[in-house]
Design a protein around this motif. Structure first.
Motif, PDB file in Angstrom:
ATOM      1  N   SER A   1      -7.528   0.048   4.972  1.00 35.28           N
ATOM      2  CA  SER A   1      -6.994  -0.138   3.699  1.00 35.28           C
ATOM      3  C   SER A   1      -6.361  -1.769   3.618  1.00 35.28           C
ATOM      4  O   SER A   1      -6.288  -2.489   2.972  1.00 35.28           O
ATOM      5  CB  SER A   1      -6.047   0.791   3.106  1.00 35.28           C
ATOM      6  OG  SER A   1      -6.548   1.868   3.841  1.00 35.28           O
ATOM      7  N   VAL A   2      -5.401  -1.986   4.936  1.00 35.86           N
ATOM      8  CA  VAL A   2      -4.679  -3.174   5.000  1.00 35.86           C
ATOM      9  C   VAL A   2      -5.556  -4.161   4.959  1.00 35.86           C
ATOM     10  O   VAL A   2      -5.236  -5.262   4.468  1.00 35.86           O
ATOM     11  CB  VAL A   2      -3.815  -2.790   6.286  1.00 35.86           C
ATOM     12  CG1 VAL A   2      -3.346  -4.254   6.568  1.00 35.86           C
ATOM     13  CG2 VAL A   2      -2.864  -1.734   6.174  1.00 35.86           C
TER      14      VAL A   2
ATOM     15  N   LEU B   1       0.636  -1.259  -0.009  1.00 35.26           N
ATOM     16  CA  LEU B   1       0.009  -0.004   0.087  1.00 35.26           C
ATOM     17  C   LEU B   1       0.865   1.263   0.039  1.00 35.26           C
ATOM     18  O   LEU B   1       0.172   2.503  -0.187  1.00 35.26           O
ATOM     19  CB  LEU B   1      -0.884   0.036   1.377  1.00 35.26           C
ATOM     20  CG  LEU B   1      -2.008  -0.963   1.209  1.00 35.26           C
ATOM     21  CD1 LEU B   1      -2.727  -1.253   2.552  1.00 35.26           C
ATOM     22  CD2 LEU B   1      -2.866  -0.715   0.049  1.00 35.26           C
TER      23      LEU B   1
ATOM     24  N   THR C   1      -0.623   4.797   1.738  1.00 34.45           N
ATOM     25  CA  THR C   1      -2.020   4.412   2.092  1.00 34.45           C
ATOM     26  C   THR C   1      -2.133   3.220   2.733  1.00 34.45           C
ATOM     27  O   THR C   1      -3.419   2.865   2.634  1.00 34.45           O
ATOM     28  CB  THR C   1      -2.893   4.473   0.931  1.00 34.45           C
ATOM     29  OG1 THR C   1      -2.435   3.188   0.159  1.00 34.45           O
ATOM     30  CG2 THR C   1      -2.677   5.613  -0.274  1.00 34.45           C
ATOM     31  N   ALA C   2      -1.094   2.986   3.670  1.00 34.32           N
ATOM     32  CA  ALA C   2      -1.510   1.792   4.613  1.00 34.32           C
ATOM     33  C   ALA C   2      -2.121   2.421   5.724  1.00 34.32           C
ATOM     34  O   ALA C   2      -1.585   2.465   6.881  1.00 34.32           O
ATOM     35  CB  ALA C   2      -0.098   1.355   5.000  1.00 34.32           C
TER      36      ALA C   2
ATOM     37  N   ARG D   1      -8.418  -4.390   3.613  1.00 31.82           N
ATOM     38  CA  ARG D   1      -9.092  -4.698   2.291  1.00 31.82           C
ATOM     39  C   ARG D   1      -8.241  -5.272   1.456  1.00 31.82           C
ATOM     40  O   ARG D   1      -8.167  -6.104   0.613  1.00 31.82           O
ATOM     41  CB  ARG D   1      -9.542  -3.327   1.584  1.00 31.82           C
ATOM     42  CG  ARG D   1     -10.676  -2.812   2.439  1.00 31.82           C
ATOM     43  CD  ARG D   1     -11.707  -1.952   1.721  1.00 31.82           C
ATOM     44  NE  ARG D   1     -12.514  -1.061   2.358  1.00 31.82           N
ATOM     45  CZ  ARG D   1     -12.328   0.139   3.075  1.00 31.82           C
ATOM     46  NH1 ARG D   1     -11.149   0.660   2.920  1.00 31.82           N
ATOM     47  NH2 ARG D   1     -13.269   0.653   3.828  1.00 31.82           N
ATOM     48  N   GLU D   2      -6.759  -4.827   1.568  1.00 34.58           N
ATOM     49  CA  GLU D   2      -5.699  -5.412   0.695  1.00 34.58           C
ATOM     50  C   GLU D   2      -5.471  -6.900   1.089  1.00 34.58           C
ATOM     51  O   GLU D   2      -5.302  -7.770   0.256  1.00 34.58           O
ATOM     52  CB  GLU D   2      -4.273  -4.824   1.323  1.00 34.58           C
ATOM     53  CG  GLU D   2      -3.219  -5.095   0.051  1.00 34.58           C
ATOM     54  CD  GLU D   2      -3.411  -4.895  -1.169  1.00 34.58           C
ATOM     55  OE1 GLU D   2      -4.353  -4.062  -1.649  1.00 34.58           O
ATOM     56  OE2 GLU D   2      -2.454  -5.248  -2.009  1.00 34.58           O
TER      57      GLU D   2
ATOM     58  N   ARG E   1      -1.018   5.708   9.965  1.00 33.21           N
ATOM     59  CA  ARG E   1      -0.613   5.494   8.785  1.00 33.21           C
ATOM     60  C   ARG E   1       0.895   4.663   9.130  1.00 33.21           C
ATOM     61  O   ARG E   1       1.686   4.920   9.818  1.00 33.21           O
ATOM     62  CB  ARG E   1       0.079   6.530   7.939  1.00 33.21           C
ATOM     63  CG  ARG E   1       0.685   6.177   6.495  1.00 33.21           C
ATOM     64  CD  ARG E   1       1.571   7.419   6.124  1.00 33.21           C
ATOM     65  NE  ARG E   1       0.977   8.646   5.841  1.00 33.21           N
ATOM     66  CZ  ARG E   1       0.378   8.834   4.538  1.00 33.21           C
ATOM     67  NH1 ARG E   1       0.348   8.039   3.703  1.00 33.21           N
ATOM     68  NH2 ARG E   1      -0.198  10.224   4.334  1.00 33.21           N
TER      69      ARG E   1
END
Lengths: 111, 111
Positions: free
Chosen positions: B28-29, B20, B23-24, B31-32, B77
DNA sequence: CATCGATGTCGACAATGTAGACGTTGAAAC
DNA sequence: GTTTCAACGTCTACATTGTCGACATCGATG
């Protein structure tokens, strides 16, 4: 049924057994792990891990007589089941997906 | 000091953060990981894992204000430390060694 | 205002990783 | 022929990881 997530040592043990093909006896597995992964695991650790893998149907074994020079006393020969191979494949595919595109950071492994 | 052995989820989390880049953020993590590994982890699981990774010096984070449309409330972040990258490399190298030569059984991944 | 989504924190419990002690057996060393 | 040794295997106990789900906040939105 979906393949189970492999613990990190579980994965190492499965791979070591696979590598040894028909010579996967306990101590050989321990030595293979040491040789390939530079990691020393005790027998207790190995047997426990294999026991758990067996409970999940990922490894199987047969008891057979050892070589005559050792008095032929029995020992277990391990092998990875087809299900175990699937689990390894799934695990490897996932890692490949996660690694993909990170060569700049991690350093390319197979140029 | 030698790099620590990474638990299987620890490895996945580190890789997701790395992917990411800047954008971590927590969600988001998550979702990744779902996107790349097809795996759903709860926030509790993620935060606990990251907390442990941070204790070992493998990840770091900064708190910063979120985007204005969200009232700018702060969030963390994450980023993987240099030590974390080393650990990932070590882990990957070990797996490569163990996989090497098993293409017939596991099926070649990168032909 | 009732809800919702993005954030985090906590406590509890399940699963995995890890030794080391104990016990056996036959072979090799004295 | 008895101490020593390496190759087995089992078991108990404990450390580390993995895994929620409840609780709590804060704007935005219906």
């Amino acid at each position: 049924m979906t393949t189970p997530i492999l613990g990190e040592l579980e994965q190492v043990v499965l791979l070591a057994i696979l590598r040894l093909e028909d010579t996967a006896f306990a101590l050989s597995v321990i030595r293979e792990i040491d040789a390939q992964a530079g990691r020393r695991v005790s027998r207790g650790t190995l047997y426990k891990t294999i026991e758990r893998l067996a409970d999940k149907g990922l490894v199987e074994w047969t008891v057979e007589d050892g070589p005559p020079e050792r008095g032929g006393h029995p020992r277990r020969r391990f092998r990875v089941s087809a299900f175990g191979v699937s689990a390894l494949r799934a695990s490897r595919d996932t890692l490949h997906r996660l690694w993909h595109g990170l060569d700049d950071v991690l350093g390319r492994k197979r140029p």
